[in-house]
Design an enzyme around this catalytic site. Structure first.
Site, PDB file in Angstrom:
ATOM      1  N   GLU A 281       0.830  -1.209   0.000  1.00  0.00           N
ATOM      2  CA  GLU A 281       0.000   0.000   0.000  1.00  0.00           C
ATOM      3  C   GLU A 281       0.860   1.253   0.000  1.00  0.00           C
ATOM      4  O   GLU A 281       0.978   1.926   1.014  1.00  0.00           O
ATOM      5  CB  GLU A 281      -0.977  -0.025   1.189  1.00  0.00           C
ATOM      6  CG  GLU A 281      -0.310  -0.387   2.486  1.00  0.00           C
ATOM      7  CD  GLU A 281      -1.247  -0.897   3.571  1.00  0.00           C
ATOM      8  OE1 GLU A 281      -2.319  -1.426   3.232  1.00  0.00           O
ATOM      9  OE2 GLU A 281      -0.876  -0.765   4.735  1.00  0.00           O
ATOM     10  N   PRO A 282       1.451   1.571  -1.140  1.00  0.00           N
ATOM     11  CA  PRO A 282       2.255   2.779  -1.236  1.00  0.00           C
ATOM     12  C   PRO A 282       1.390   4.040  -1.241  1.00  0.00           C
ATOM     13  O   PRO A 282       0.290   4.029  -1.800  1.00  0.00           O
ATOM     14  CB  PRO A 282       2.957   2.616  -2.594  1.00  0.00           C
ATOM     15  CG  PRO A 282       2.024   1.762  -3.394  1.00  0.00           C
ATOM     16  CD  PRO A 282       1.377   0.827  -2.414  1.00  0.00           C
ATOM     17  N   GLY A 283       1.884   5.083  -0.618  1.00  0.00           N
ATOM     18  CA  GLY A 283       1.209   6.384  -0.654  1.00  0.00           C
ATOM     19  C   GLY A 283       2.131   7.400  -1.316  1.00  0.00           C
ATOM     20  O   GLY A 283       1.916   7.830  -2.443  1.00  0.00           O
ATOM     21  N   ARG A 321       6.023  19.397   7.025  1.00  0.00           N
ATOM     22  CA  ARG A 321       7.065  18.360   7.105  1.00  0.00           C
ATOM     23  C   ARG A 321       8.428  18.906   7.549  1.00  0.00           C
ATOM     24  O   ARG A 321       9.102  18.268   8.366  1.00  0.00           O
ATOM     25  CB  ARG A 321       7.185  17.597   5.788  1.00  0.00           C
ATOM     26  CG  ARG A 321       5.887  16.899   5.367  1.00  0.00           C
ATOM     27  CD  ARG A 321       6.055  15.923   4.207  1.00  0.00           C
ATOM     28  NE  ARG A 321       6.867  14.775   4.585  1.00  0.00           N
ATOM     29  CZ  ARG A 321       8.114  14.602   4.237  1.00  0.00           C
ATOM     30  NH1 ARG A 321       8.733  15.500   3.478  1.00  0.00           N
ATOM     31  NH2 ARG A 321       8.774  13.548   4.643  1.00  0.00           N
ATOM     32  N   CYS A 352       3.342  33.023  12.599  1.00  0.00           N
ATOM     33  CA  CYS A 352       4.002  33.819  13.624  1.00  0.00           C
ATOM     34  C   CYS A 352       4.954  32.984  14.467  1.00  0.00           C
ATOM     35  O   CYS A 352       4.874  33.000  15.697  1.00  0.00           O
ATOM     36  CB  CYS A 352       2.954  34.472  14.498  1.00  0.00           C
ATOM     37  SG  CYS A 352       1.755  33.279  15.091  1.00  0.00           S
ATOM     38  N   GLU A 353       5.791  32.197  13.825  1.00  0.00           N
ATOM     39  CA  GLU A 353       6.838  31.519  14.580  1.00  0.00           C
ATOM     40  C   GLU A 353       8.053  31.246  13.705  1.00  0.00           C
ATOM     41  O   GLU A 353       7.925  31.039  12.499  1.00  0.00           O
ATOM     42  CB  GLU A 353       6.334  30.248  15.262  1.00  0.00           C
ATOM     43  CG  GLU A 353       5.565  29.282  14.420  1.00  0.00           C
ATOM     44  CD  GLU A 353       5.119  28.092  15.271  1.00  0.00           C
ATOM     45  OE1 GLU A 353       5.973  27.299  15.672  1.00  0.00           O
ATOM     46  OE2 GLU A 353       3.902  27.979  15.533  1.00  0.00           O
ATOM     47  N   TYR A 382       1.706  14.217   1.726  1.00  0.00           N
ATOM     48  CA  TYR A 382       1.795  14.700   3.110  1.00  0.00           C
ATOM     49  C   TYR A 382       2.011  16.216   3.199  1.00  0.00           C
ATOM     50  O   TYR A 382       2.613  16.699   4.151  1.00  0.00           O
ATOM     51  CB  TYR A 382       2.892  13.951   3.881  1.00  0.00           C
ATOM     52  CG  TYR A 382       2.666  12.442   3.875  1.00  0.00           C
ATOM     53  CD1 TYR A 382       1.594  11.891   4.575  1.00  0.00           C
ATOM     54  CD2 TYR A 382       3.492  11.582   3.156  1.00  0.00           C
ATOM     55  CE1 TYR A 382       1.361  10.518   4.560  1.00  0.00           C
ATOM     56  CE2 TYR A 382       3.268  10.210   3.137  1.00  0.00           C
ATOM     57  CZ  TYR A 382       2.208   9.687   3.841  1.00  0.00           C
ATOM     58  OH  TYR A 382       1.977   8.335   3.829  1.00  0.00           O
TER      59      TYR A 382
HETATM   60  N1  LLP Z   1       0.374   1.730   5.197  1.00  0.00           N
HETATM   61  C1  LLP Z   1       0.321   2.103   6.478  1.00  0.00           C
HETATM   62  C2  LLP Z   1      -0.266   1.198   7.456  1.00  0.00           C
HETATM   63  C3  LLP Z   1       0.835   3.346   6.866  1.00  0.00           C
HETATM   64  O1  LLP Z   1       0.789   3.703   8.140  1.00  0.00           O
HETATM   65  C4  LLP Z   1       1.394   4.198   5.894  1.00  0.00           C
HETATM   66  C5  LLP Z   1       1.945   5.504   6.267  1.00  0.00           C
HETATM   67  C6  LLP Z   1       1.401   3.784   4.545  1.00  0.00           C
HETATM   68  C7  LLP Z   1       0.885   2.527   4.234  1.00  0.00           C
HETATM   69  C8  LLP Z   1       1.947   4.624   3.427  1.00  0.00           C
HETATM   70  O2  LLP Z   1       3.280   4.931   3.591  1.00  0.00           O
HETATM   71  P1  LLP Z   1       4.065   5.681   2.400  1.00  0.00           P
HETATM   72  O3  LLP Z   1       4.107   4.731   1.228  1.00  0.00           O
HETATM   73  O4  LLP Z   1       3.331   6.912   2.059  1.00  0.00           O
HETATM   74  O5  LLP Z   1       5.381   5.959   2.960  1.00  0.00           O
HETATM   75  N2  LLP Z   1       3.584  12.158   7.552  1.00  0.00           N
HETATM   76  C9  LLP Z   1       4.814  11.435   7.282  1.00  0.00           C
HETATM   77  C10 LLP Z   1       4.551  10.058   6.766  1.00  0.00           C
HETATM   78  C11 LLP Z   1       3.706   9.235   7.699  1.00  0.00           C
HETATM   79  C12 LLP Z   1       3.305   7.914   7.114  1.00  0.00           C
HETATM   80  C13 LLP Z   1       2.312   7.215   7.953  1.00  0.00           C
HETATM   81  N3  LLP Z   1       1.903   5.951   7.461  1.00  0.00           N
HETATM   82  C14 LLP Z   1       5.653  12.249   6.309  1.00  0.00           C
HETATM   83  O6  LLP Z   1       5.244  13.317   5.903  1.00  0.00           O
HETATM   84  O7  LLP Z   1       6.773  11.853   5.982  1.00  0.00           O
END
Ligand code: LLP
Length: 426
Positions: A281-283, A321, A352-353, A382
């Site tokens: 499950e890539p995001g 980030r 303001c920081e 993100y």
């Molecule tokens: N599956 C699960 C269960 C997850 O918790 C996550 C991300 C993903 C898949 C997707 O991960 P990805 O492929 O996007 O790396 N806010 C942080 C990233 C937090 C990710 C949380 N979980 C940032 O901006 O780097």
């Protein structure tokens, strides 16, 4: 001296016209600024589609897009059209995906602390998979389903005991983690047994996610080995390795392709003799480099021999980030993409920081002026999704560009949006 922004950090369908102006999918960036204002997220739609296709090719049926990276109905719809399922981590994410017309059967529902309301929502909508994260969640599901005769389909999230090398806030596979059932203590095994013997849970497989922004194939390999062994042991039909594939944000970074990632995981599973369906499950890897953010320069403060602060109309509300993880980004000027970036700046926002820094070490061509447009690449993941209304700033708009046209997918907030939930003064 720093050269022009490398093409590898720009969306796939970036090009430059004779004046040195950036076009995305054939659309001039200055025309987008004129039409929609700034700050603005611009997504190359074909780039996102191609990453979804790569994921489907690498993993096959069941691979999900982790919607926390960037979500709106257009995005959910696009991922679904390209054959992906959608990973949702809250009822809110599930709601948006369902509103986009994604069938509930294509949703994978995550969360280390799903509330009763969220579980009921998942049950009522008959989501495809619930990824169970704790014994308390098993209790909660059994209470909710009781003797209803209904059954949910589930995966068990395990904690494989792998320390992925990335920011500590986004590592999740190590034993000291709030997520999942620890493998080394035997909890994973116990959870599988409990879920398998439950009359209301149809246990389909196991799942792990070791962290995000991971560049090391070795970490993925090790986690896949743990999962492969468990999968064989329990003889369950599905196995998900989560997301986490790292993406290059800076000139000197290099990322792995979705294909290499998939190949590595598949080969570990094949060698171990896994027969389960292997998914992921890539995001970030789907959307990060598909977008850039456009800002307008408002003030320039030159502190001789120290630094030049360039303040823009965005900040930690559209990209927290850097403040949260110390993440680095590049800067460039879209009307001068081919010029060397000889001038060092610190790109800051309007909050303001002092921590409201977007890029602490950025480079732009000489002669940047107030009113110019400055961009940060690789902001598709993100950024918008972690955005906020801090200081009651209006959240920015997002547009998709494709084949010479643009479409607004998230409009810019207006002042009245800020009091939508405000109950008034009486
Ligand atoms: N599956 C699960 C269960 C997850 O918790 C996550 C991300 C993903 C898949 C997707 O991960 P990805 O492929 O996007 O790396 N806010 C942080 C990233 C937090 C990710 C949380 N979980 C940032 O901006 O780097």
């Amino acid at each position: 001296m720093i050269g022009p922004i490398p093409k590898t950090l720009l969306p796939d369908n970036a090009s430059v016209d004779n004046d040195g102006m950036l076009l995305l999918a054939g659309v001039r960036v200055d025309s987008l600024v004129e039409k929609y204002g700034t700050p603005l997220f611009v997504y190359d739609e074909a780039h996102i589609r191609s990453r979804c296709q790569q994921a489907v090719r690498a993993f096959g049926e069941g691979v999900s897009y982790a919607s926390k990276a960037f979500l709106c109905t257009a995005m959910a719809r696009l991922a679904y059209e390209e054959g992906m399922h959608i990973d949702v981590a809250t009822m809110g994410e599930a709601y948006v995906a369902l509103e986009a017309g994604v069938p509930a059967s294509h949703l994978v529902f995550h969360g280390n602390n799903k509330s009763e309301t969220e579980l009921q929502y998942a049950i009522d909508n008959q989501v495809g998979r619930i990824v169970i994260d704790s014994f308390d969640e098993i209790d909660r599901l059994e209470n909710l389903l009781g003797d209803s005769g209904k059954e949910i389909q589930a995966l068990i999230r395990v904690t494989p005991g792998i320390q992925a090398s990335t920011h500590e806030y986004v590592t999740t596979g190590q034993n000291d983690s709030k997520f999942g059932f620890t493998v080394s203590t035997g909890w994973a095994e116990e959870a599988v047994e409990r879920a398998s013997s439950s009359s209301c849970i149809n246990l389909l497989g196991i799942h792990a996610h070791i962290g995000s922004q991971v560049f090391s194939l070795d970490s993925f390999r090790k986690a896949a080995e743990v999962l492969a062994n468990l999968s064989k042991h329990f003889e369950l039909p599905e196995l998900s390795v989560g997301g986490g594939l790292g993406v290059a944000y800076l000139e000197d970074e290099e990322s792995l392709s979705i294909e290499e990632w998939g190949r590595t995981i598949k080969s570990v599973c094949d060698e171990a003799g896994v027969t389960a369906r292997v998914t992921a499950e890539p995001g970030r890897a789907i959307v990060a480099s598909a977008a850039i953010t456009l800002y307008t320069v408002g003030t320039i403060k030159e502190l001789e021999d120290i630094r030049t602060y360039v303040a823009v109309d965005g900040g930690m509300h559209d990209n927290p980030r850097p403040a949260l993880y110390g993440s680095g980004y590049e800067t460039f000027v879209p009307s001068r993409v081919l010029d060397d970036r000889t001038s060092r700046i610190t790109l800051v926002g309007k909050h303001c920081e002092s921590g409201d820094v977007i890029v602490s070490d950025g480079y732009v061509p000489e002669g940047l002026r107030v009113g110019d447009i400055v961009a940060t690449p690789v902001t598709g993941a993100y950024g918008h999704s972690m955005g906020s209304n801090y200081n009651k700033v209006l959240r920015p708009a997002a547009v998709f560009v494709n084949g010479g046209s643009d479409r607004l997918v998230i409009r810019r907030e207006t002042l009245s949006d800020l009091i939508n939930t405000d109950m008034g003064i009486n």
